[in-house]
Design a protein around this motif. Structure first.
Motif, PDB file in Angstrom:
ATOM      1  N   PRO A 144       9.844 -19.086   2.603  1.00  0.00           N
ATOM      2  CA  PRO A 144       9.108 -19.902   1.618  1.00  0.00           C
ATOM      3  C   PRO A 144       8.020 -19.148   0.863  1.00  0.00           C
ATOM      4  CG  PRO A 144       9.345 -21.089   3.695  1.00  0.00           C
ATOM      5  CD  PRO A 144       9.784 -19.683   3.942  1.00  0.00           C
ATOM      6  N   MET A 145       7.570 -18.006   1.386  1.00  0.00           N
ATOM      7  CA  MET A 145       6.494 -17.279   0.727  1.00  0.00           C
ATOM      8  C   MET A 145       6.864 -16.854  -0.688  1.00  0.00           C
ATOM      9  SD  MET A 145       3.779 -17.118   2.582  1.00  0.00           S
ATOM     10  CE  MET A 145       2.912 -15.820   1.730  1.00  0.00           C
ATOM     11  N   TYR A 146       8.140 -16.525  -0.895  1.00  0.00           N
ATOM     12  CA  TYR A 146       8.548 -16.074  -2.230  1.00  0.00           C
ATOM     13  C   TYR A 146       8.295 -17.160  -3.271  1.00  0.00           C
ATOM     14  CZ  TYR A 146      11.420 -14.577  -6.138  1.00  0.00           C
ATOM     15  OH  TYR A 146      11.846 -14.233  -7.394  1.00  0.00           O
ATOM     16  N   LEU A 147       8.730 -18.390  -2.975  1.00  0.00           N
ATOM     17  CA  LEU A 147       8.558 -19.472  -3.936  1.00  0.00           C
ATOM     18  C   LEU A 147       7.117 -19.937  -4.025  1.00  0.00           C
ATOM     19  CD1 LEU A 147      11.778 -21.536  -3.211  1.00  0.00           C
ATOM     20  CD2 LEU A 147      11.257 -20.261  -5.278  1.00  0.00           C
ATOM     21  N   GLY A 202      -1.755 -14.519 -11.748  1.00  0.00           N
ATOM     22  CA  GLY A 202      -1.708 -13.076 -12.004  1.00  0.00           C
ATOM     23  C   GLY A 202      -0.277 -12.567 -12.020  1.00  0.00           C
ATOM     24  N   ARG A 203      -0.057 -11.413 -11.415  1.00  0.00           N
ATOM     25  CA  ARG A 203       1.291 -10.829 -11.358  1.00  0.00           C
ATOM     26  C   ARG A 203       2.091 -11.469 -10.229  1.00  0.00           C
ATOM     27  NH1 ARG A 203       1.383  -4.530 -11.238  1.00  0.00           N
ATOM     28  NH2 ARG A 203       0.119  -4.868  -9.359  1.00  0.00           N
ATOM     29  N   LYS A 204       2.285 -12.766 -10.320  1.00  0.00           N
ATOM     30  CA  LYS A 204       2.856 -13.505  -9.197  1.00  0.00           C
ATOM     31  C   LYS A 204       4.319 -13.153  -8.932  1.00  0.00           C
ATOM     32  CE  LYS A 204       3.733 -17.606 -12.075  1.00  0.00           C
ATOM     33  NZ  LYS A 204       3.442 -19.045 -12.227  1.00  0.00           N
ATOM     34  N   ASN A 205       5.107 -12.925  -9.964  1.00  0.00           N
ATOM     35  CA  ASN A 205       6.520 -12.597  -9.753  1.00  0.00           C
ATOM     36  C   ASN A 205       6.663 -11.231  -9.079  1.00  0.00           C
ATOM     37  OD1 ASN A 205       7.482 -14.995 -10.905  1.00  0.00           O
ATOM     38  ND2 ASN A 205       7.342 -14.142 -12.966  1.00  0.00           N
ATOM     39  N   TYR A 206       5.893 -10.265  -9.567  1.00  0.00           N
ATOM     40  CA  TYR A 206       5.903  -8.931  -8.961  1.00  0.00           C
ATOM     41  C   TYR A 206       5.456  -9.011  -7.504  1.00  0.00           C
ATOM     42  CZ  TYR A 206       4.055  -4.321  -7.723  1.00  0.00           C
ATOM     43  OH  TYR A 206       3.751  -3.155  -7.064  1.00  0.00           O
ATOM     44  N   SER A 207       4.362  -9.729  -7.244  1.00  0.00           N
ATOM     45  CA  SER A 207       3.817  -9.817  -5.889  1.00  0.00           C
ATOM     46  C   SER A 207       4.778 -10.522  -4.956  1.00  0.00           C
ATOM     47  CB  SER A 207       2.474 -10.562  -5.917  1.00  0.00           C
ATOM     48  OG  SER A 207       1.536  -9.895  -6.720  1.00  0.00           O
ATOM     49  N   ALA A 208       5.399 -11.612  -5.429  1.00  0.00           N
ATOM     50  CA  ALA A 208       6.335 -12.355  -4.587  1.00  0.00           C
ATOM     51  C   ALA A 208       7.551 -11.505  -4.230  1.00  0.00           C
ATOM     52  CB  ALA A 208       6.761 -13.631  -5.294  1.00  0.00           C
ATOM     53  N   MET A 209       8.072 -10.780  -5.220  1.00  0.00           N
ATOM     54  CA  MET A 209       9.243  -9.940  -4.959  1.00  0.00           C
ATOM     55  C   MET A 209       8.898  -8.772  -4.040  1.00  0.00           C
ATOM     56  SD  MET A 209      12.416  -9.557  -5.348  1.00  0.00           S
ATOM     57  CE  MET A 209      12.790 -10.753  -6.632  1.00  0.00           C
ATOM     58  N   LYS A 210       7.750  -8.154  -4.259  1.00  0.00           N
ATOM     59  CA  LYS A 210       7.340  -7.034  -3.412  1.00  0.00           C
ATOM     60  C   LYS A 210       7.161  -7.488  -1.977  1.00  0.00           C
ATOM     61  CE  LYS A 210       3.790  -3.416  -3.126  1.00  0.00           C
ATOM     62  NZ  LYS A 210       2.572  -2.852  -3.767  1.00  0.00           N
ATOM     63  N   LEU A 211       6.487  -8.611  -1.786  1.00  0.00           N
ATOM     64  CA  LEU A 211       6.286  -9.158  -0.441  1.00  0.00           C
ATOM     65  C   LEU A 211       7.631  -9.437   0.221  1.00  0.00           C
ATOM     66  CD1 LEU A 211       3.797 -11.910   0.633  1.00  0.00           C
ATOM     67  CD2 LEU A 211       6.220 -12.295   0.999  1.00  0.00           C
ATOM     68  N   THR A 212       8.533 -10.079  -0.507  1.00  0.00           N
ATOM     69  CA  THR A 212       9.819 -10.452   0.077  1.00  0.00           C
ATOM     70  C   THR A 212      10.642  -9.234   0.461  1.00  0.00           C
ATOM     71  OG1 THR A 212       9.841 -12.477  -1.250  1.00  0.00           O
ATOM     72  CG2 THR A 212      11.944 -11.756  -0.308  1.00  0.00           C
ATOM     73  N   LEU A 213      10.705  -8.241  -0.425  1.00  0.00           N
ATOM     74  CA  LEU A 213      11.509  -7.055  -0.144  1.00  0.00           C
ATOM     75  C   LEU A 213      10.966  -6.272   1.041  1.00  0.00           C
ATOM     76  CD1 LEU A 213      12.293  -5.790  -3.760  1.00  0.00           C
ATOM     77  CD2 LEU A 213      13.856  -6.901  -2.162  1.00  0.00           C
ATOM     78  N   MET A 214       9.654  -6.100   1.111  1.00  0.00           N
ATOM     79  CA  MET A 214       9.078  -5.317   2.205  1.00  0.00           C
ATOM     80  C   MET A 214       9.201  -6.048   3.539  1.00  0.00           C
ATOM     81  SD  MET A 214       5.826  -3.218   0.683  1.00  0.00           S
ATOM     82  CE  MET A 214       5.869  -2.148   2.116  1.00  0.00           C
ATOM     83  N   LEU A 215       8.989  -7.364   3.536  1.00  0.00           N
ATOM     84  CA  LEU A 215       9.115  -8.111   4.786  1.00  0.00           C
ATOM     85  C   LEU A 215      10.567  -8.220   5.226  1.00  0.00           C
ATOM     86  CD1 LEU A 215       6.455 -10.953   4.447  1.00  0.00           C
ATOM     87  CD2 LEU A 215       6.251  -8.719   5.515  1.00  0.00           C
ATOM     88  N   MET A 216      11.486  -8.332   4.273  1.00  0.00           N
ATOM     89  CA  MET A 216      12.895  -8.340   4.642  1.00  0.00           C
ATOM     90  C   MET A 216      13.331  -6.975   5.176  1.00  0.00           C
ATOM     91  SD  MET A 216      14.160 -11.384   4.256  1.00  0.00           S
ATOM     92  CE  MET A 216      12.562 -12.032   4.768  1.00  0.00           C
TER      93      MET A 216
END
Length: 508
Positions: free
Chosen positions: A147-150, A158-172
């Protein structure tokens, strides 16, 4: 199945999801969130009291309230639950932050969808802390992360799309390492001729993982969980994610979600592979020691309030992993206390930052000043949170950090006097110096943000905290003060976990 109190920590969030889905207006959604989170707090307190009663009655098992229901028999996957003192402490923390986060999100846009994803995240968190089956634990772990991505990508700033994708990729990516490590543990979970198991207690009792495999699987599981714990150099997702996340998500993210990393490192990597922990701890001790100091120095040079608190979280969470790797009861007790302390005070920080940003529309400390005369309540709360972060006696940070440093110094001196080396002692001294760095960036922010001249005349028209903001922040402050003033209660609760039978393999 429903006779076990632990299962209700998953049932109640699921009922909350259904309730929010049926709501027709904002008031109903708020009511469901507040009633559900209040029920979880009440259930946590009941669990705590029952647990203490059983311990006083002589129950000496490693975990209590254990139960198991078969899920997928061919691979021996079960919905297995159980708790000890550490699990209960984390459940209490999670319920408090979900409760206060509900009030902090009182005016969120698209509340139905927001609370649906937020409650789903909390379902994963509670399920993770009550699980003793590795497969089920990993499943709840992923439920908490997705759920963190959405939540960031839709409701962030701010740079929410970049931050959400970066968080998701690194945690995955961390999850991939973790999954491989858990599968390896499963295939070495029992002696030859006995059925394989995912159950943590059974794996620990068998102690069948070969030494060579421990040295291979320990780094995979520690790194897998360490990514979520913002361990250097896998921490870069955390500041960006915090900076873009909405208030309640930052509160749960830093206050609870990052604690899954420390809890997992302790419960899985160290508990199940003690030989590898002794031999390889020095590698991760260096990485976590760097996290402590690096995070504090980065916080010193940032001017965005969320980035300052995010790098502070990197430092404090690094201290948790640092203490766990000392492999003695004092330092480990301090690590759990630090998880509680950091969870509460960082949730308080992010709640206050969100409230200030909602009024000033800026998080840059260079553009603000004199907030103490404009918003005295929020300013005083910010000072209290800052004092807890830098370890003022009487607040939770002091108790946690002192326990860590005493335990770490004890371990370092034991190595030094026995001729085993001085690595732990050196890094303990370096970690102690982070207190001074913390004081620098906390006092710098307090001085620039709360005192001095008001830089923008528009800020003079701003209002102080509303009733729901006061309630949310006051609840967190009470918890921070309770740990600081009555530490023995929490220390004794945590130490019920460290029985000689469980940690004999660790030499503790």
């Amino acid at each position: 199945m429903f006779s076990n109190i632990l299962i209700y920590f998953v049932v109640i969030p699921l009922l909350m999801l259904a309730g929010v889905g049926l709501c027709r207006n904002v008031r109903q959604i708020r009511a469901v969130a507040v009633v559900g989170s209040t029920a979880l707090i009440a259930l946590s307190v009941v669990l705590l009291l029952q647990y203490l009663d059983l311990r006083q009655a002589g129950e000496a098992g490693p975990m209590l309230f254990c139960d198991s229901w078969s899920w997928f028999a061919p691979l021996n996957i079960n919905l297995a639950v159980g708790v000890d003192g550490i699990s209960i402490a984390m459940i209490l923390l999670s319920s408090v932050i979900l409760f206060t986060g509900s009030f902090a999100s009182w005016t969120i846009a698209q509340p139905k969808e927001f609370f649906l994803w937020l409650i789903l995240l909390s379902t994963g968190v509670f399920g993770f802390f009550i699980s003793v089956d590795l497969f089920t634990m990993f499943m709840f772990y992923e439920v908490a992360l997705i759920p963190m991505y959405l939540l960031i990508g839709v409701w962030g700033s701010g740079r929410k799309n970049y931050s959400a994708m970066k968080l998701t990729l690194m945690l995955m990516g961390g999850s991939a390492f973790l999954m491989l490590g858990l599968i390896g543990i499963y295939y070495h979970s029992a002696p030859a001729g006995q059925p394989l198991t995912w159950n943590i207690l059974e794996i620990a009792s068998h102690n069948a993982i070969p030494h060579g495999w421990q040295n291979f699987l320990f780094p995979m599981t520690f790194v897998g969980f360490g990514v979520l714990g913002a361990m250097f150099p896998f921490h870069t997702w955390s500041p960006d994610g915090h900076a873009s996340a909405p208030t309640a998500v930052s509160m749960l993210h830093a206050g609870v979600l990052m604690k899954l990393g420390g809890y997992g490192c302790f419960r899985v990597a160290i508990y199940l592979m003690p030989q590898a922990a002794h031999e390889l701890a020095w590698i991760f001790l260096i990485l976590t020691g760097v996290s402590v100091v690096y995070g504090a120095f980065c916080a010193c040079v940032k001017t965005d309030l969320k980035y300052i608190n995010a790098y502070s979280s990197v430092s404090h969470c690094g201290l948790v992993l640092f203490a766990i790797l000392m492999l003695n009861t004092t330092a480990m007790t301090g690590a759990i206390m630090q998880m509680l302390s950091h969870g509460l005070m960082t949730a308080l920080f992010f709640a206050l930052i969100g409230m200030i940003y909602g009024r000033t529309h800026t998080r840059e400390i260079t553009q603000m000043g004199g907030m103490m005369q404009i918003m005295p309540y929020l300013s005083v709360c910010y000072v209290i949170a800052g004092m807890a972060s830098l370890g003022l006696p009487g607040l939770s940070g002091f108790v946690a950090e002192m326990t860590i440093f005493v335990g770490s110094f004890k371990a370092g001196m034991a190595d030094f006097l026995s001729g085993a080396g001085s690595l732990r002692l050196v890094f303990t001294i370096i970690a102690c110096c982070s207190i001074v760095i913390t004081a620098v960036y906390i006092l710098r922010v307090v001085g620039k943000l709360l005192f001095g001249p008001v830089h923008d005349d528009h800020h003079r028209t701003l209002t102080d905290a509303t009733w729901w903001e006061r309630f949310s922040t006051a609840a967190l402050i009470v918890c921070v003060a309770a740990i600081g003033c009555f530490p023995n209660f929490f220390v004794n609760l945590i130490k019920t976990t460290f029985s000689p039978e469980i940690f004999a393999a660790l030499g503790m």
